[in-house]
Design an enzyme around this catalytic site. Structure first.
Site, PDB file in Angstrom:
ATOM      1  N   ASP A 174      92.513   5.973  79.280  1.00 14.73           N
ATOM      2  CA  ASP A 174      91.335   5.371  78.239  1.00 14.73           C
ATOM      3  C   ASP A 174      90.887   3.933  79.484  1.00 14.73           C
ATOM      4  O   ASP A 174      91.941   3.497  79.826  1.00 14.73           O
ATOM      5  CB  ASP A 174      92.176   4.844  76.950  1.00 14.73           C
ATOM      6  CG  ASP A 174      91.369   3.965  76.315  1.00 14.73           C
ATOM      7  OD1 ASP A 174      90.820   4.711  75.259  1.00 14.73           O
ATOM      8  OD2 ASP A 174      91.289   2.928  76.230  1.00 14.73           O
ATOM      9  N   ILE A 175      89.940   3.795  79.316  1.00 13.90           N
ATOM     10  CA  ILE A 175      89.237   2.585  80.163  1.00 13.90           C
ATOM     11  C   ILE A 175      89.858   1.059  79.336  1.00 13.90           C
ATOM     12  O   ILE A 175      89.628   0.991  78.216  1.00 13.90           O
ATOM     13  CB  ILE A 175      87.755   2.556  80.039  1.00 13.90           C
ATOM     14  CG1 ILE A 175      87.410   4.004  80.846  1.00 13.90           C
ATOM     15  CG2 ILE A 175      87.202   1.332  80.990  1.00 13.90           C
ATOM     16  CD1 ILE A 175      86.110   4.068  81.014  1.00 13.90           C
ATOM     17  N   GLU A 200      85.331   5.951  75.180  1.00 12.25           N
ATOM     18  CA  GLU A 200      85.967   5.615  76.583  1.00 12.25           C
ATOM     19  C   GLU A 200      87.161   6.381  76.807  1.00 12.25           C
ATOM     20  O   GLU A 200      88.009   5.958  77.785  1.00 12.25           O
ATOM     21  CB  GLU A 200      85.993   4.073  76.802  1.00 12.25           C
ATOM     22  CG  GLU A 200      87.442   3.495  75.988  1.00 12.25           C
ATOM     23  CD  GLU A 200      86.998   3.119  74.580  1.00 12.25           C
ATOM     24  OE1 GLU A 200      87.748   2.409  74.204  1.00 12.25           O
ATOM     25  OE2 GLU A 200      86.094   3.529  74.161  1.00 12.25           O
TER      26      GLU A 200
END
Length: 325
Positions: free
Chosen positions: A180-181, A223
């Site tokens: 996950d960004i 994301e």
């Protein structure tokens, strides 16, 4: 044990395709050996045969394949016309068949092949267009349109197919990574969604570039990305997670003159063959949120903490690469 009547034996032989059943002297069923497949197995085999025939005889994948099919079917239709004409003249007009047999056979072949050639050409040109359209639709249905990675459904299908494979001697466990960004929403809020799309494309390149070709990489929503690491084992999974995290933290992209740099949190879990996918995915997802709660830009494995030596090794390699640059 109560004897099994003949009707019962017939019923078993109808229900099971390979019923390796041993009957005792009294006619009772003693044991059933091996895997007993239901009618569904036979139907699946027929469907696979039909699919094979459709792919290799009907639906062309390239222009060369279409040309070969046109030639094959035209010659086949000419041969059928030749056989029918020869049999008809031999039966109804034996004198003409005896005198002009070869000429009639060649004429029948030429007429059959010549008449069928344009029709077969039109058919396979349309079949080629249909095949290409089906290929595009399949690509759209299985890949993320922004990043080109697998989408969630295709990733889950690939994982299920992997679960059905037998584990060979010497193979290691698989693993699932969830990436996950960090603070992705703030990138969209400050720079707009176009900048967020640019960041997602950059992240997909980094993740796919640091996984092996045998692995499956997917964007599963927003994301968030997922990776199925095949035959990696605990150490390989931990090193791959740290390698991906390090590559994302070092990557930069430009958007309208602005430098965009990101970090990412990675959660992972080992995925032994035969384990339940959704349970393993939740385990990796829990590890991801632990990594976020502990400061982000880090890796966390459920039940397998990332050892400092692995992190130091990857950091040392990254430092040596930076020095070389």
């Amino acid at each position: 044990m109560r004897p099994l009547p003949p009707s019962g034996r017939r019923l078993l032989n109808q229900v099971f395709t390979i019923p390796e059943i041993l009957y005792g002297e009294s006619g009772s069923a003693v044991t059933i050996i091996g895997h007993l497949r239901l009618h569904r197995g036979r139907k699946l085999q027929k469907l696979k045969l039909y699919q094979f025939m459709l792919d290799h005889l009907i639906l062309p994948q390239t222009r060369l394949g279409a040309a070969w099919r046109v030639l094959f079917w035209s010659v086949l239709i000419g041969c059928i016309a030749m056989l029918i004409r020869s049999a008809a003249y031999t039966h109804f007009y034996p004198e003409i068949a005896a005198e002009q047999g070869r000429s009639l056979v060649l004429l029948a072949f030429a007429l059959g092949a010549g008449i069928s050639l344009p029709l077969v050409t039109i058919f396979f040109s349309m079949a080629l267009r249909l095949t290409r359209a089906m290929s595009k639709l399949k690509d759209i249905a299985t890949h993320d349109c922004l990043t080109g990675l697998l989408n969630r459904n295709a990733f889950e299908d690939a994982v299920r197919a992997r679960q059905g494979e037998l584990m060979r001697d010497g193979e290691h466990e698989d693993a699932i990574l969830v990436i996950d960004i960090d603070h992705f929403k703030s990138i969209n809020d400050r720079n707009g969604h176009a900048a967020g799309d640019q960041v997602l494309r950059m992240a997909s390149v980094c993740i796919a570039g640091n996984a092996f070709e045998r692995d499956f990489v997917a964007r599963i929503g927003g994301e968030e990305f997922a990776v199925l690491l095949k035959n990696c084992g605990p150490n390989g999974a931990a090193m791959a997670a740290e390698r991906i995290r390090n590559a994302l933290s070092e990557s930069k992209t430009q958007f309208e003159g602005m430098d965009l740099q990101i970090t990412a949190s990675v959660g992972g879990a080992l995925f032994p063959r035969g384990a339940e996918y959704h349970t393993t995915y939740r385990s990796a997802d829990n590890a991801l949120y632990r990594a976020k709660r502990n400061g982000r830009n880090r890796c966390d494995f459920n039940g397998l903490p990332l050892s400092p030596t692995i992190g130091d090794t990857v950091s040392d390699n990254a430092s040596s690469r930076s020095t070389a640059r």
